[in-house]
Enzyme design. Sequence first.
Site, short mmCIF file in Angstrom:
data_model
loop_
_atom_site.label_atom_id
_atom_site.label_comp_id
_atom_site.label_asym_id
_atom_site.label_seq_id
_atom_site.Cartn_x
_atom_site.Cartn_y
_atom_site.Cartn_z
N ASP A 160 0.83 -1.21 0.00
CA ASP A 160 0.00 0.00 0.00
C ASP A 160 0.87 1.26 0.00
O ASP A 160 0.69 2.16 0.80
CB ASP A 160 -0.93 -0.02 1.21
CG ASP A 160 -1.85 -1.22 1.22
OD1 ASP A 160 -3.05 -1.05 0.95
OD2 ASP A 160 -1.38 -2.35 1.46
N ASP A 187 -1.41 -2.78 -4.03
CA ASP A 187 -1.72 -1.35 -3.99
C ASP A 187 -0.45 -0.55 -4.25
O ASP A 187 0.23 -0.12 -3.32
CB ASP A 187 -2.41 -0.95 -2.69
CG ASP A 187 -3.87 -1.32 -2.66
OD1 ASP A 187 -4.37 -1.90 -3.65
OD2 ASP A 187 -4.54 -1.06 -1.63
N HIS A 211 -3.27 -9.70 -0.74
CA HIS A 211 -3.51 -8.31 -0.39
C HIS A 211 -4.41 -8.17 0.84
O HIS A 211 -4.04 -7.51 1.81
CB HIS A 211 -4.12 -7.54 -1.56
CG HIS A 211 -4.27 -6.07 -1.28
ND1 HIS A 211 -3.18 -5.27 -1.05
CD2 HIS A 211 -5.36 -5.27 -1.16
CE1 HIS A 211 -3.58 -4.03 -0.80
NE2 HIS A 211 -4.90 -4.00 -0.86
N HIS A 229 -11.62 -2.96 7.18
CA HIS A 229 -11.59 -4.22 6.41
C HIS A 229 -11.70 -5.45 7.30
O HIS A 229 -11.23 -6.54 6.93
CB HIS A 229 -10.33 -4.29 5.54
CG HIS A 229 -10.11 -3.10 4.68
ND1 HIS A 229 -11.03 -2.70 3.72
CD2 HIS A 229 -9.09 -2.20 4.62
CE1 HIS A 229 -10.58 -1.61 3.12
NE2 HIS A 229 -9.41 -1.29 3.64
N HIS A 272 -3.52 -3.95 2.57
CA HIS A 272 -4.91 -3.50 2.56
C HIS A 272 -5.26 -2.63 3.77
O HIS A 272 -5.80 -1.53 3.61
CB HIS A 272 -5.84 -4.71 2.47
CG HIS A 272 -7.22 -4.38 1.97
ND1 HIS A 272 -7.48 -3.42 1.01
CD2 HIS A 272 -8.43 -4.92 2.29
CE1 HIS A 272 -8.77 -3.37 0.77
NE2 HIS A 272 -9.37 -4.27 1.53
N VAL A 273 -5.01 -3.10 4.97
CA VAL A 273 -5.25 -2.31 6.18
C VAL A 273 -4.04 -1.41 6.39
O VAL A 273 -2.91 -1.90 6.47
CB VAL A 273 -5.46 -3.22 7.41
CG1 VAL A 273 -5.65 -2.37 8.66
CG2 VAL A 273 -6.64 -4.15 7.18
N HIS A 274 -4.27 -0.12 6.52
CA HIS A 274 -3.16 0.84 6.57
C HIS A 274 -2.65 0.99 8.00
O HIS A 274 -2.69 2.04 8.63
CB HIS A 274 -3.60 2.19 6.01
CG HIS A 274 -4.04 2.10 4.58
ND1 HIS A 274 -4.75 3.09 3.95
CD2 HIS A 274 -3.89 1.12 3.66
CE1 HIS A 274 -5.01 2.72 2.70
NE2 HIS A 274 -4.50 1.52 2.51
#
Length: 481
Positions: free
Chosen positions: A181, A208, A331, A341, A368-370
């Site tokens: 990401d 990402d 991801h 998420h 995916h999870v920031h």
Amino acid sequence: MNPSYAERVHLQLNFQGKESMMIKVLLLSSLLLISISSGCAGLTSAFIRNEWPSVDIPLNNDVFAVPKGYNAPHQVHITQGDYDGKAVIITWVTANEPWSNIVRYGLSEGKYDFSAKGTVQNYTFYNYKSGYIHQCLVDGLQYNTKYYYEIGSGETSRNFWFQTPPAIHRDSSYKFAIIGDLGQTYNSLSTLEHYMQTGAQTILFVGDLSYADRYDNHDIGVRWDSWGQLVERSAAYHPWLWSTGNHEIEYFPHLGEVIPFRNFLHRYPTPFSASKSSSPLWYAVRRASAHIIILSSYSPFVKYTPQWKWLEQELKKVDREKTPWLIVLMHAPIYNSNQAHFLEAESMKVVFESWFCHYKVDVIFAGHVHAYERSYRISSIKSNVSSYPSSDKSAPVYITVGDGGNQEGLANRFRDPQPDYSAFREASYGHSTLEIMNRTHAFYHWNRNDDGKRVPTDSFVLHNQYRGDSHRRRKLKRDSI
């Protein structure tokens, strides 16, 4: 009274003898593993980031500068080009004309005894027209060798190098960086600069890339170009193994663009055919002592789909005597205690988790999870409830590294209380490294981007699942004789 094991460890660490620092690290790691196996509660970091603005770097910034000279190659990046690490795919862009698609390479800087011919193509996306994208397979390389290569023509040619991995062997040591990401903010740049200080040899990218889909019309393609220029500082020298995320889908009916992953597929090749995959979005490679499987969270994966059939066969091909380390990239994280998420990858967990445990996958990296999060070895196979997985020695460690620095900002709302399966979590930007030492041990680190500084924050010794299980079986056999 006899001292406890933890007390004995403490005494050993304080003993003023000839023990090396490595022994001290391993003793501490043993104590950590005792906590892990006993299911001790994890840690939610109290660190609060003094966050740089989560905005993309302006296009006129020097980090996006294209090399001077007419038609100079730019956006240069390499990835592994075969199954076993004896080939690379070199990609670059020329803006004005196709020109040469030849790669000249050799064992000495400035002395190029070999050459390989690639392909060139361009494409349109709505009203954006790409530059000329060159892709060249350079194969038949020697292991553990530094190669120098040149692309382009005349005064605007450019020179780079890459290092091939050691031969496939159960004790080949190797260091990976793990990034996800990323985007193209100042935080993204910080992540890149910090990882490049670690000595990592290959990047495992968990999806990402550019976040160009947050733009519209012509600017989508422009931001793919700028991202390619941003990562060239690393990707022209060290292979990046690509997986895709939701921001690569780019489904834009209002622009007439409805084919998923178009920009990614034109720009970032993968060696999918070498592992008999039918799609560039899921594939596998072997590198040093690791077998690395890349899955696509946003392609069909349920029973009898192409990805499901491919993974079923690929897992059977894994030879843990040659590549004892089994690593999976995806991801969307299967386990995640962030509000962002949460349970989003439940369907993939239902389909693949039993395989991950049966084949004793060592670690699964996702994005995916920031934020950052690491789990214990857990599965939902016994409980059949994702919210309440239990300890499972056959299960992987799950690590979420969707914290590269993109413009959407941090996911700083973790679920409370912290679930038992979560070992450590923090809402900060950063990157990870996994340094494989031999067939039995690897050192893992997560490094926080702390206001422009790289700060080691989470670490542990990862014990190989297959070798540990083999050792237990051999010990049981000897004891039973």
